[in-house]
Design a protein around this motif. Sequence first.
Motif, PDB file in Angstrom:
ATOM      1  N   ASN A 234       0.844  -1.179   0.000  1.00 59.47           N
ATOM      2  CA  ASN A 234       0.000   0.000   0.000  1.00 59.47           C
ATOM      3  C   ASN A 234       0.887   1.238   0.000  1.00 59.47           C
ATOM      4  O   ASN A 234       2.110   1.136  -0.042  1.00 59.47           O
ATOM      5  CB  ASN A 234      -0.997  -0.013   1.170  1.00 59.47           C
ATOM      6  CG  ASN A 234      -0.344   0.128   2.520  1.00 59.47           C
ATOM      7  OD1 ASN A 234       0.813   0.489   2.635  1.00 59.47           O
ATOM      8  ND2 ASN A 234      -1.102  -0.143   3.564  1.00 59.47           N
ATOM      9  N   VAL A 235       0.298   2.384   0.075  1.00 64.70           N
ATOM     10  CA  VAL A 235       1.036   3.642  -0.007  1.00 64.70           C
ATOM     11  C   VAL A 235       2.043   3.779   1.134  1.00 64.70           C
ATOM     12  O   VAL A 235       3.135   4.304   0.954  1.00 64.70           O
ATOM     13  CB  VAL A 235       0.052   4.841   0.030  1.00 64.70           C
ATOM     14  CG1 VAL A 235       0.781   6.158  -0.153  1.00 64.70           C
ATOM     15  CG2 VAL A 235      -1.015   4.679  -1.027  1.00 64.70           C
ATOM     16  N   ASP A 236       1.699   3.276   2.312  1.00 66.27           N
ATOM     17  CA  ASP A 236       2.568   3.400   3.484  1.00 66.27           C
ATOM     18  C   ASP A 236       3.706   2.385   3.491  1.00 66.27           C
ATOM     19  O   ASP A 236       4.604   2.478   4.317  1.00 66.27           O
ATOM     20  CB  ASP A 236       1.749   3.235   4.776  1.00 66.27           C
ATOM     21  CG  ASP A 236       0.688   4.317   4.899  1.00 66.27           C
ATOM     22  OD1 ASP A 236       0.948   5.442   4.424  1.00 66.27           O
ATOM     23  OD2 ASP A 236      -0.392   4.037   5.452  1.00 66.27           O
ATOM     24  N   GLY A 237       3.658   1.407   2.650  1.00 65.33           N
ATOM     25  CA  GLY A 237       4.722   0.402   2.627  1.00 65.33           C
ATOM     26  C   GLY A 237       4.172  -1.004   2.510  1.00 65.33           C
ATOM     27  O   GLY A 237       3.213  -1.255   1.791  1.00 65.33           O
TER      28      GLY A 237
END
Length: 162
Positions: free
Chosen positions: A54-57
């Motif tokens: 996802n965007v956060d990792g």
Amino acid sequence: MEFSFKEFVESELNPGAYIALYCLVHEENSVLETLLVSEEDKIQLQGKGYIKLNVDGVILRQKALDLRAQINPEPQFDEFWNKYHDITGQRKSDLQAALKYWKKLSKVEKKLAIDNIKPYFYSLPVYSTGRPVKKARTYLSDKNYNDEFSYKEEKSSINKMI
């Protein structure tokens, strides 16, 4: 995480994805960030159900968490309880109180608590009445496993007499 060559082939992971999975399972997330893990490797791990991107990792999925638990199991209270009393020679008392403090510890603290029983015990001064050993619950609540220990392990009381 140790695969035989056959298991590695059956996992159908390319070497880069396997190394990335190894790092994740062994909680070496910082290694993952410094390694040049290709997007292809990440996508392969996501496709096999080990991670979610996802965007956060990276988020570990249950399949990777199960591998982590299998490789690095949580230390058990019974192991601590028996080892503490075997080494210290104390009678077993305050089981529920000790268990209460045990449940509050992290996995790393639990491992330290078990590993440092012997250094803790042998670092205590010896008096004519013996060593001033704390109860297991107090050892856990005071977090004595974090102390610095200076000791010389004694072989046995029989050797002292000879």
